[in-house]
Design an enzyme around this catalytic site. Structure first.
Site, PDB file in Angstrom:
ATOM      1  N   ARG A 238       0.874  -1.166   0.000  1.00 14.36           N
ATOM      2  CA  ARG A 238       0.000   0.000   0.000  1.00 14.36           C
ATOM      3  C   ARG A 238       0.914   1.219   0.000  1.00 14.36           C
ATOM      4  O   ARG A 238       1.998   1.197   0.612  1.00 14.36           O
ATOM      5  CB  ARG A 238      -0.880   0.043   1.251  1.00 14.36           C
ATOM      6  CG  ARG A 238      -2.054  -0.934   1.247  1.00 14.36           C
ATOM      7  CD  ARG A 238      -3.114  -0.573   0.203  1.00 14.36           C
ATOM      8  NE  ARG A 238      -4.281  -1.416   0.262  1.00 14.36           N
ATOM      9  CZ  ARG A 238      -4.476  -2.520  -0.472  1.00 14.36           C
ATOM     10  NH1 ARG A 238      -3.554  -2.912  -1.326  1.00 14.36           N
ATOM     11  NH2 ARG A 238      -5.594  -3.202  -0.378  1.00 14.36           N
ATOM     12  N   GLU A 267      -4.324   7.644  -4.422  1.00 15.64           N
ATOM     13  CA  GLU A 267      -4.729   6.923  -5.633  1.00 15.64           C
ATOM     14  C   GLU A 267      -6.069   7.446  -6.117  1.00 15.64           C
ATOM     15  O   GLU A 267      -6.975   7.602  -5.299  1.00 15.64           O
ATOM     16  CB  GLU A 267      -4.807   5.419  -5.350  1.00 15.64           C
ATOM     17  CG  GLU A 267      -3.439   4.836  -5.041  1.00 15.64           C
ATOM     18  CD  GLU A 267      -3.427   3.332  -4.813  1.00 15.64           C
ATOM     19  OE1 GLU A 267      -4.466   2.678  -5.001  1.00 15.64           O
ATOM     20  OE2 GLU A 267      -2.369   2.812  -4.439  1.00 15.64           O
ATOM     21  N   HIS A 286      -2.403   0.406  -9.556  1.00 18.97           N
ATOM     22  CA  HIS A 286      -2.915  -0.574  -8.583  1.00 18.97           C
ATOM     23  C   HIS A 286      -3.563  -1.765  -9.300  1.00 18.97           C
ATOM     24  O   HIS A 286      -4.760  -2.025  -9.162  1.00 18.97           O
ATOM     25  CB  HIS A 286      -3.920   0.098  -7.630  1.00 18.97           C
ATOM     26  CG  HIS A 286      -4.074  -0.650  -6.333  1.00 18.97           C
ATOM     27  ND1 HIS A 286      -4.257  -0.043  -5.122  1.00 18.97           N
ATOM     28  CD2 HIS A 286      -4.069  -1.976  -6.062  1.00 18.97           C
ATOM     29  CE1 HIS A 286      -4.372  -0.954  -4.171  1.00 18.97           C
ATOM     30  NE2 HIS A 286      -4.251  -2.150  -4.724  1.00 18.97           N
TER      31      HIS A 286
END
Ligand code: DGY
Length: 321
Positions: A238, A267, A286
């Site tokens: 993360r 993000e 991602h």
């Protein structure tokens, strides 16, 4: 009467049919849009179940859903959920482990390879019609095989990376986690060590830990400063596990050869992030688990967990309660 489920992730026709056969479904395409928010506020008071991945769920949202029994996240990571709030409210949270392990490890290795061999940067040059002669030393990459792979976190995904590194690329494997895992040492010839030792000795450092209060900011300026000159950092964990500003400095200073980043502190990543201007950074949006097969398997797993929870059974992949 059927229980009411708020779905905020699109499902394949087969999975949607399975869910609709057992529950009353309200589908909200984008729960963060103004329209989606309004529909969510309308649906939550009668919701028994939630299924999706993009919402943060804590006290505030739980208070709006007094009948809520189960939240089935279509993700393995549960950092978007306030686990203490779930416990207080007696709401079950489930996730989707196992089905995405290999795919996410593949993503990690893709980033590692792409960064080491400068695949994206050199492909862009070919596309731009700038391949005029054989590449020379200024465009050479670095070998992956036989180099030391350092894995921070040795859960399912860490082990799948170790498997790829050990069996596929003859890499010595170091790992850092709370305690040694003798079965991992035996299977992959891996060695458990401190984080500092791992950073000092690894040619490739791959982050795979979940985001928790303990791992937030785990890799900062001090840790990056310990890395071998010319090492490569890969983050498939993360964004907040890594201090992005410190990484930018380390890359600018030339200490690191490059970074493969599938996750970011924000993000989608800000379009003006300096990371996006660096040729030695391979950024991906991602995509750890983003294949057709794996996303379908994750959704199937979430539906199974949700329906089990709503039937009053213990869901297979329960995180809380
Ligand atoms: C997960 O499942 O947690 C992956 O990071 C995709 O969100």
């Amino acid at each position: 009467m059927k229980k009411h489920v708020v779905l905020y992730k699109s499902l394949s026709p087969a999975l949607l049919a399975q869910l609709e056969a057992a529950t009353e479904v309200t589908y909200i395409e984008d729960p963060k849009s103004p329209e989606g928010q309004a529909r969510l506020l309308q649906a939550l008071p009668s919701a028994h179940g939630l299924l999706g991945a993009s919402l943060r769920v804590g006290d505030e949202l739980l208070a709006l859903a007094p009948q809520l029994e189960v939240v089935a996240s279509v993700s393995v990571g549960v950092d978007k959920y306030d686990l203490a709030a779930f416990k207080r409210r007696g709401v079950t949270l489930t996730h989707t482990p196992n089905v995405l392990t290999d795919t996410t490890a593949d993503t990690g290795f893709a980033l590692l390879m792409a960064t080491a061999r400068r695949v994206v940067e050199l492909a862009a040059k070919v596309r731009a019609g700038q391949w005029k002669e054989s590449v020379g030393p200024s465009e050479f990459g670095t070998d992956v095989h036989h180099k030391t792979l350092g894995i921070v976190g040795m859960g399912r995904i860490g082990q799948a990376l170790a498997q790829r590194g050990h069996f596929g690329f003859d890499m010595p494997v170091l790992y850092h986690t709370h305690s040694a895992k003798p079965e991992v040492d035996a299977r992959f010839g891996a060695r458990h060590c401190s984080l500092d030792e791992l950073l000092r000795e690894s040619d490739f450092v791959c982050l795979t830990v979940p985001l928790t209060a303990a791992t937030e900011g785990l890799i900062g300026a001090r840790e990056l400063g310990l890395m071998k000159p010319g090492a490569i950092l890969v983050n498939i964990a993360r964004g907040p596990v890594l201090d992005e500003a410190a990484l930018i400095d380390a890359l600018r200073g030339g200490r690191l050869r490059g970074a493969g980043l599938d996750v970011f502190s924000q993000e989608p990543v800000a379009p003006d992030s300096p990371l996006l201007t660096m040729a030695n950074v391979v950024p991906t949006p991602h995509i750890g688990s983003a294949t057709h097969e794996t996303r379908e398997a994750m959704a199937a797993c979430a539906v199974e967990n949700l329906l089990a929870g709503l039937r009053g059974e213990v869901p297979p992949d329960r995180v809380v309660l």
